[in-house]
Scaffold this active site. Structure first.
Site, PDB file in Angstrom:
ATOM      1  N   GLU A 264     -20.595  30.025  -0.966  1.00  0.00           N
ATOM      2  CA  GLU A 264     -20.402  31.436  -0.639  1.00  0.00           C
ATOM      3  C   GLU A 264     -21.586  32.195  -1.218  1.00  0.00           C
ATOM      4  O   GLU A 264     -21.828  32.135  -2.428  1.00  0.00           O
ATOM      5  CB  GLU A 264     -19.098  31.948  -1.235  1.00  0.00           C
ATOM      6  CG  GLU A 264     -18.834  33.413  -0.928  1.00  0.00           C
ATOM      7  CD  GLU A 264     -17.753  33.998  -1.803  1.00  0.00           C
ATOM      8  OE1 GLU A 264     -17.957  35.109  -2.315  1.00  0.00           O
ATOM      9  OE2 GLU A 264     -16.715  33.324  -1.982  1.00  0.00           O
ATOM     10  N   CYS A 301     -17.748  40.117  -4.047  1.00  0.00           N
ATOM     11  CA  CYS A 301     -18.424  39.603  -2.863  1.00  0.00           C
ATOM     12  C   CYS A 301     -18.003  40.300  -1.580  1.00  0.00           C
ATOM     13  O   CYS A 301     -18.714  40.234  -0.574  1.00  0.00           O
ATOM     14  CB  CYS A 301     -18.191  38.097  -2.740  1.00  0.00           C
ATOM     15  SG  CYS A 301     -16.471  37.615  -2.976  1.00  0.00           S
TER      16      CYS A 301
END
Length: 525
Positions: A264, A301
């Protein structure tokens, strides 16, 4: 529980033989004892060998036994009590409430995978019975999923518990029957050791092979690179920067046996404020946006780093409301000086851009280690002309884009890289506009929201925390929710094996009440 500064290899604590380093309190600007040491190549190899040695025994454990193991890890983490929270606060600068919530999420993730193991559908059992009378005859075929092998997990800087030593990647890998070697994040080594010791206690309590878990300590890139190169490692879970994820992907691809890296990496999580919603409740949306933007000093995020609307008076009022709401937000301590420095450079880049104006410019007031919220404005035409404007700034900064019309908004949506999330702020009159955007967003994002904000990731079966590159390295996967287990599994088919040789889940007399696909029909047996 005392923090020793040791790495954990299998059931043992060892002192790394490389350079020493200290944790750092970003709030006080001071180092924290005790010293930790970077592990050597030999110690990395020992952890990987221990994981490899534990793999067959661990993956052969009953689902119920692994479920109990995951729950035991959660119980041991809770048993650490306030020591864990206090240390994590010191190493991250995050507030108590945030870390207590993150601890709860960590334990709940472990429980979620324990429930999945007991329920049994993760195994995806398929049985196609033999047809000896058919021409040509068909063999008896049975399929199940098994773990890939030892998994390397990299702790994340921004979630010292939920995406770290016992976080989602570790929980999913252990549930799949894969031993885990964690590269602890150097920003919170004491927190990592406490959680690692809790896992070791659970390993002993549940009589699991000692090599099922190891925790490596170190600064710099060498430890992670050596770990991914080790032939015992069969998959990688990573949360961090695009540069870091890409480097690990290159190493994994260059191995004599390439392996998957589930990284990620980068996302700006666009928010599309459609016209009717903008006119009817722009002020309300602006306040929600700012609350989302400043959560955790923007170090999440799914932070909304891009906001798009149609130019005009409604959008101008919306921007003014957002500016007013953001103006009172203080500068927050960021996780590390390096993260703060990168944020400040990103803000300065936007502040100096010829086609960008500062609605609220944080650059002049930035202090070392702090993240002052910032907001900028550009046109849709300028945004389309400069791909650099779509780069992530990790922190509490967002870019407002005034689109000339709905068609330009769709063009911008098409121009975006892969995202973790995309949000539609819409009212009933915006359904047609949303319908035009939705096919694009399905191609661009892993999660699409309506009338919410992307920060906040629910740990449930239907959650997708992933997306097309560069949000993640493999957009077919999720790092949150029960689907995360699929990253660490592969299918094996068994043809005409005797019942005594078949894994228990594939035998005719399994009788555990799990769902199985028998001769094409989904049945519970």
């Amino acid at each position: 529980m005392n923090i020793t500064g040791q790495a954990l290899i299998g059931g043992d604590g060892v002192t790394g033989s490389g350079a020493s380093f200290l944790a750092f309190d970003p709030t006080k600007g001071a180092s924290i004892e005790p010293p930790f040491h970077t592990v050597s190549a030999g110690q990395i190899a020992a952890a990987c060998a221990a994981a490899q040695g534990a793999f067959d025994a661990f993956r052969a454990t009953a689902d119920a036994a692994r479920a109990a193991f995951l729950e035991a890890i959660g119980a041991q983490i809770v048993a650490l009590g306030d020591d864990l929270i206090v240390r994590a606060m010191a190493e991250s600068g995050l507030p108590r409430a945030r870390l207590e919530g993150e601890r709860g999420r960590t334990v709940n993730q472990l429980k979620l995978f324990a429930d999945l193991l007991r329920e049994g559908s993760w195994n995806d059992v398929r049985i196609d019975s033999a047809l000896p009378q058919r021409t040509p005859p068909r063999a008896d075929l049975r399929m199940r999923m098994i773990g890939l092998g030892p998994v390397a997990v990299f702790g994340a800087s921004n979630f010292p518990l939920a995406f770290s030593v016992a976080g989602g990647d570790t929980a999913a890998a252990l549930a799949a029957g894969c031993p885990v070697v964690v590269k602890g994040h150097p920003a919170h080594p004491g927190t990592s050791e406490l959680v690692g010791r809790a896992i070791q206690l659970a390993v002993r309590e549940c009589a699991m092979p000692a090599g099922v878990f190891s925790l490596l300590t170190g600064v710099g890139n060498a430890v992670g690179e050596e770990l991914v190169r080790n032939p015992a490692i069969q998959a990688v879970g990573f949360t961090g920067s695009r540069a870091g994820g890409m480097a690990l992907m290159a190493i994994a691809a260059a191995r004599s046996q390439p392996i998957p890296v589930y990284a990620e990496m980068s996302s700006i999580n666009p928010v599309f404020v459609l016209q009717q919603a903008l006119a009817a409740r722009g002020d309300e949306i602006a306040i929600g946006l700012i609350n989302s933007l400043t959560m955790g000093v923007g170090q999440i995020c799914t932070n909304p780093g891009l906001v798009l609307g149609i130019q005009g008076q409604d959008f101008e009022r919306f921007c003014a409301s957002a500016k007013q709401a953001l103006g009172g937000a203080p500068a927050g301590t960021m996780l590390t000086p390096a993260i703060a420095g990168n944020y400040q450079r990103g803000v300065r880049h936007l502040a100096n851009h010829a086609d960008v104006s500062a609605l609220l410019d944080a650059a002049p007031g930035q202090a070392d280690g702090k993240g002052q919220p910032a907001m900028f404005l550009t046109s849709g035409t300028a945004f389309l002309a400069d791909p650099a404007l779509s780069e992530e700034i990790f922190g509490p900064a967002t870019l407002m884009v005034a689109c000339s019309d709905p068609e330009q908004m769709r063009q911008i949506a098409e121009s975006l890289e892969g995202q973790l999330t995309a949000t539609l702020q819409m009212d009933a009159g915006d359904v047609d506009a949303a319908r035009q955007l939705l096919p694009i967003l399905e191609r661009k994002a892993g999660r699409i929201l309506a009338n919410g904000f992307p920060t906040g990731v629910e740990v449930v079966s239907a959650m997708v925390h992933g997306g097309p590159f560069p949000a993640t390295s493999d957009g077919r996967s999720s790092s949150v929710g029960t689907a995360a287990i699929q990253r660490f599994l592969r299918p094996v088919s068994y043809q005409n094996l005797d019942q005594a040789l078949l894994p228990p889940a594939l035998r005719d007399a399994a009788g555990n009440g799990a769902w199985r696909r028998r001769d094409g029909q989904l049945v519970r047996e």
